[in-house]
Design a protein around this motif. Structure first.
Motif, short mmCIF file in Angstrom:
data_model
loop_
_atom_site.label_atom_id
_atom_site.label_comp_id
_atom_site.label_asym_id
_atom_site.label_seq_id
_atom_site.Cartn_x
_atom_site.Cartn_y
_atom_site.Cartn_z
N GLY A 83 0.86 -1.19 0.00
CA GLY A 83 0.00 0.00 0.00
C GLY A 83 0.89 1.23 0.00
N ASP A 84 0.77 2.06 1.04
CA ASP A 84 1.61 3.26 1.17
C ASP A 84 2.75 3.08 2.16
OD1 ASP A 84 -0.15 4.63 -0.49
OD2 ASP A 84 -1.41 5.27 1.20
N SER A 85 2.90 1.88 2.72
CA SER A 85 3.84 1.68 3.83
C SER A 85 5.03 0.81 3.44
CB SER A 85 3.14 1.01 5.01
OG SER A 85 1.97 1.74 5.36
N TRP A 86 6.22 1.36 3.65
CA TRP A 86 7.44 0.59 3.39
C TRP A 86 7.71 -0.38 4.53
CZ3 TRP A 86 9.93 0.12 -1.06
CH2 TRP A 86 9.73 1.10 -2.04
N SER A 87 8.15 -1.59 4.18
CA SER A 87 8.55 -2.59 5.18
C SER A 87 9.89 -2.20 5.79
CB SER A 87 8.71 -3.95 4.50
OG SER A 87 9.86 -3.96 3.68
N ASN A 88 10.31 -2.95 6.80
CA ASN A 88 11.70 -2.88 7.26
C ASN A 88 12.61 -3.18 6.07
OD1 ASN A 88 10.90 -2.56 9.90
ND2 ASN A 88 10.99 -4.76 10.35
N THR A 89 13.83 -2.66 6.16
CA THR A 89 14.84 -3.06 5.18
C THR A 89 15.49 -4.35 5.67
OG1 THR A 89 15.28 -0.77 4.61
CG2 THR A 89 16.97 -2.37 4.03
N GLU A 90 15.45 -5.39 4.86
CA GLU A 90 16.16 -6.63 5.19
C GLU A 90 17.52 -6.57 4.52
OE1 GLU A 90 14.83 -8.26 7.40
OE2 GLU A 90 12.71 -7.76 7.23
N GLY A 91 18.59 -6.81 5.31
CA GLY A 91 19.94 -6.66 4.79
C GLY A 91 20.52 -5.35 5.27
N SER A 92 21.55 -4.86 4.57
CA SER A 92 22.24 -3.63 4.99
C SER A 92 21.56 -2.38 4.47
CB SER A 92 23.66 -3.61 4.43
OG SER A 92 24.39 -4.67 4.92
N LEU A 93 21.62 -1.34 5.29
CA LEU A 93 21.11 -0.05 4.84
C LEU A 93 22.14 0.69 3.98
CD1 LEU A 93 19.23 0.86 8.11
CD2 LEU A 93 18.20 0.70 5.83
N THR A 94 23.37 0.16 3.94
CA THR A 94 24.41 0.76 3.08
C THR A 94 24.13 0.44 1.62
OG1 THR A 94 25.73 -1.23 3.31
CG2 THR A 94 26.18 0.53 4.88
N GLY A 95 24.70 1.23 0.74
CA GLY A 95 24.47 1.01 -0.69
C GLY A 95 23.24 1.77 -1.15
N SER A 96 23.16 2.02 -2.45
CA SER A 96 22.02 2.81 -2.94
C SER A 96 21.06 1.89 -3.68
CB SER A 96 22.52 3.94 -3.84
OG SER A 96 23.41 3.41 -4.78
#
Ligand code: MMA
Length: 177
Positions: A83-96
């Motif tokens: 919908g309009d909601s992003w999940s948690n990021t799985e893995g590293s937050l580094t990188g684009s």
């Protein structure tokens, strides 16, 4: 002639319809507990990292977008918009990450991928025929082709294992909400 006698005047074909129609309609009417739409593909990848499960996120709505980051070997992170909601990021937050947005009513109906101990490559195909690929195109990893078991169903949420990378991923298919 009274009304009760008239039944004996039905032609053979009318009688057949009289007997068969209720049976036929009983045969094609399927009660809800006989209908199945959910299926699961996976899990593809290694057994390290921590288990994750986005089943709760499906309550936010259909999958509308993806953010995926990759390095030259692996999928580094995945984030899914419900919908309009992003999940948690799985893995590293580094990188684009690269972001893809779906059209209203569009859904993922196939994921091609490759893994070793970690997920290396993911290509998502939609019911409008669009294909979005992430990660290095070639390696010696094991390939997979994940598709829903039932027609008219799409990717509703993902689960898997992650740490600093996406170690493993699984795909849960169901009807669009
Ligand atoms: C971490 C840890 C491991 C996992 C890797 C890759 C660096 O180690 O969580 O268990 O396999 O990240 O995600």
């Amino acid at each position: 002639m009274n009304c009760c006698i008239q039944i004996y005047h039905f032609s053979p074909s009318k009688m057949l319809a009289f007997v068969l129609l209720p049976l036929l309609s009983a045969g094609v009417s399927v009660s809800p507990d006989q209908v199945r739409f959910s299926s699961y593909s996976g899990e593809y990848g290694g057994s390290s990292g921590q288990h994750f499960d986005q089943s709760q996120n499906q309550l936010d709505g259909p999958i509308t977008a993806l953010r995926i980051a990759a390095n030259d070997k692996y999928i580094v992170s995945i984030q899914v918009c419900y919908g309009d909601s992003w999940s948690n990021t799985e893995g590293s937050l580094t990188g684009s990450p690269s972001e893809v947005q779906l059209f209203p009513g569009e859904g993922f109906v196939q994921v091609l991928g490759r893994f070793t101990g970690y997920v290396e490559y993911l290509a998502f195909r939609t019911n409008l025929g669009r294909l979005f690929a992430f990660g290095p195109g070639f390696s010696s990893g094991t390939t997979f082709n994940a598709e829903p078991l039932f027609p008219q169903t799409v990717l509703r949420f993902i689960s898997g294992r992650s740490g600093s990378l996406v170690d493993a991923i699984g795909f849960h298919w169901d009807k669009q909400p």
